[in-house]
Write a protein that holds these residues in place. Structure first.
Motif, mmCIF file in Angstrom:
data_model
loop_
_atom_site.group_PDB
_atom_site.id
_atom_site.type_symbol
_atom_site.label_atom_id
_atom_site.label_comp_id
_atom_site.label_asym_id
_atom_site.label_seq_id
_atom_site.Cartn_x
_atom_site.Cartn_y
_atom_site.Cartn_z
ATOM 1 N N PHE A 78 33.780 -73.321 28.075
ATOM 2 C CA PHE A 78 34.479 -73.255 26.793
ATOM 3 C C PHE A 78 33.639 -72.529 25.752
ATOM 4 O O PHE A 78 34.138 -71.642 25.038
ATOM 5 C CB PHE A 78 34.807 -74.675 26.322
ATOM 6 N N VAL A 98 39.164 -75.371 33.631
ATOM 7 C CA VAL A 98 38.188 -76.452 33.508
ATOM 8 C C VAL A 98 38.585 -77.603 34.412
ATOM 9 O O VAL A 98 39.772 -77.855 34.641
ATOM 10 C CB VAL A 98 38.068 -76.934 32.049
ATOM 11 N N GLN A 101 36.556 -82.890 33.155
ATOM 12 C CA GLN A 101 35.834 -83.039 31.890
ATOM 13 C C GLN A 101 36.795 -83.314 30.736
ATOM 14 O O GLN A 101 37.923 -82.846 30.723
ATOM 15 C CB GLN A 101 35.036 -81.777 31.588
ATOM 16 N N ARG A 102 36.312 -84.096 29.777
ATOM 17 C CA ARG A 102 37.048 -84.323 28.536
ATOM 18 C C ARG A 102 37.032 -83.046 27.689
ATOM 19 O O ARG A 102 36.163 -82.187 27.876
ATOM 20 C CB ARG A 102 36.406 -85.461 27.743
ATOM 21 N N PRO A 103 37.947 -82.910 26.747
ATOM 22 C CA PRO A 103 37.895 -81.778 25.817
ATOM 23 C C PRO A 103 36.573 -81.770 25.066
ATOM 24 O O PRO A 103 35.977 -82.830 24.845
ATOM 25 C CB PRO A 103 39.081 -82.038 24.881
ATOM 26 N N LEU A 162 45.020 -71.424 29.708
ATOM 27 C CA LEU A 162 44.105 -72.497 30.102
ATOM 28 C C LEU A 162 44.714 -73.321 31.233
ATOM 29 O O LEU A 162 45.886 -73.689 31.187
ATOM 30 C CB LEU A 162 43.836 -73.399 28.894
ATOM 31 N N VAL A 164 43.827 -76.884 33.328
ATOM 32 C CA VAL A 164 43.007 -78.089 33.321
ATOM 33 C C VAL A 164 43.251 -78.851 34.621
ATOM 34 O O VAL A 164 44.392 -79.167 34.962
ATOM 35 C CB VAL A 164 43.356 -78.987 32.116
ATOM 36 N N VAL A 178 42.146 -85.953 29.605
ATOM 37 C CA VAL A 178 42.002 -84.489 29.569
ATOM 38 C C VAL A 178 43.089 -83.822 28.733
ATOM 39 O O VAL A 178 43.060 -82.609 28.532
ATOM 40 C CB VAL A 178 42.001 -83.891 31.002
ATOM 41 N N TRP A 181 42.713 -81.023 25.848
ATOM 42 C CA TRP A 181 42.288 -79.636 26.096
ATOM 43 C C TRP A 181 43.296 -78.634 25.534
ATOM 44 O O TRP A 181 42.916 -77.514 25.168
ATOM 45 C CB TRP A 181 42.108 -79.399 27.590
ATOM 46 N N HIS A 182 44.570 -79.013 25.463
ATOM 47 C CA HIS A 182 45.566 -78.041 25.014
ATOM 48 C C HIS A 182 45.331 -77.598 23.569
ATOM 49 O O HIS A 182 45.849 -76.566 23.143
ATOM 50 C CB HIS A 182 46.987 -78.623 25.167
ATOM 51 N N VAL A 184 42.511 -76.564 22.337
ATOM 52 C CA VAL A 184 41.441 -75.573 22.188
ATOM 53 C C VAL A 184 41.964 -74.143 22.249
ATOM 54 O O VAL A 184 41.201 -73.206 21.993
ATOM 55 C CB VAL A 184 40.331 -75.757 23.260
ATOM 56 N N THR A 189 48.996 -73.693 28.370
ATOM 57 C CA THR A 189 48.114 -74.646 29.042
ATOM 58 C C THR A 189 48.867 -75.364 30.149
ATOM 59 O O THR A 189 49.994 -75.823 29.938
ATOM 60 C CB THR A 189 47.572 -75.689 28.048
#
Length: 218
Positions: A78, A98, A101-103, A162, A164, A178, A181-182, A184, A189
């Protein structure tokens, strides 16, 4: 470019070359302190790793790159995507992928314990090899220390597509963890759950992860 989890190097991604060869050339990122860079001291700041990796991409002469990061590598991917968003870099990020992992904002807020059980970062097939574990644990500890100092800096969202990925059998995080993440990116996504996958997506899940990436890059 594939960025591994804490303690890992480029080796885990060698098997992906034939699997992804019809859509991309696979590069595994080898950070200082492991494999052929074993004698180099591990990096102590995220900004150093990002700058070094941007320079390596420039040396490769690529004009476009897809970034994949797993676990701690997802946060690095990221940050690398953010650095490459500068038009002056001349490298277009075509997709960010990714896994496990968490955002970044959530990761930074939750923090990461430096005194945790580092064996959870050692792939199952290596845990019965004492000499190998002895080599891996200091590298893992250094990576955990690096990630413990990570500070999320708000800014403009990315504009890249993206993907995830998370394992259905991951005892650390699931779809709810997770979801953020959208935020970012303004790009599309998608979320993909790998059945039977644990946190490191080992075994058959590793090959399904490669197939998920191949489809994302088509």
């Amino acid at each position: 470019m594939c960025i591994p989890w804490a303690g890992a190097g480029a080796a885990p991604f060698r098997s992906w070359g034939p699997l992804l060869g019809d859509v991309a050339t696979v590069y595994g990122l080898r950070l200082a302190g492991r494999e052929s860079r074993r004698t180099e001291p591990p990096a102590d700041t995220m900004s150093h790793v990002v700058a070094e990796t941007v320079a390596e991409l420039a040396d490769l002469g690529v004009s476009r790159v897809a970034l994949f990061g797993q676990c701690s590598g997802a946060v690095l991917a990221f940050e690398l995507a953010k650095a490459l968003a500068d038009p002056g870099r001349g490298i277009d990020v075509t997709r960010l992928i990714v896994a496990s992992q968490r955002p970044p904002r959530d990761f930074a807020e939750a923090g990461i314990a430096v005194d945790q059980d580092l064996m959870t970062y050692v792939p199952a097939e290596f845990r019965e090899e004492p000499d190998l574990v002895e080599l891996l644990l200091p590298i893992i500890a250094a990576d955990i220390e690096l990630m413990s100092r990570y500070a999320y800096e708000p800014g403009d969202p990315l504009e890249v597509p993206l993907t995830v990925v998370y394992g259905a059998g991951d005892e650390v995080l699931g779809r709810a963890q997770v979801d953020g993440w959208h935020r970012v990116t303004t790009g599309p996504t998608s979320f993909h759950e790998i059945a039977g996958g644990d946190h490191l997506l080992e075994g058959e899940a590793w090959l399904e992860l490669a197939e998920t990436i191949r489809v994302a890059l088509e």
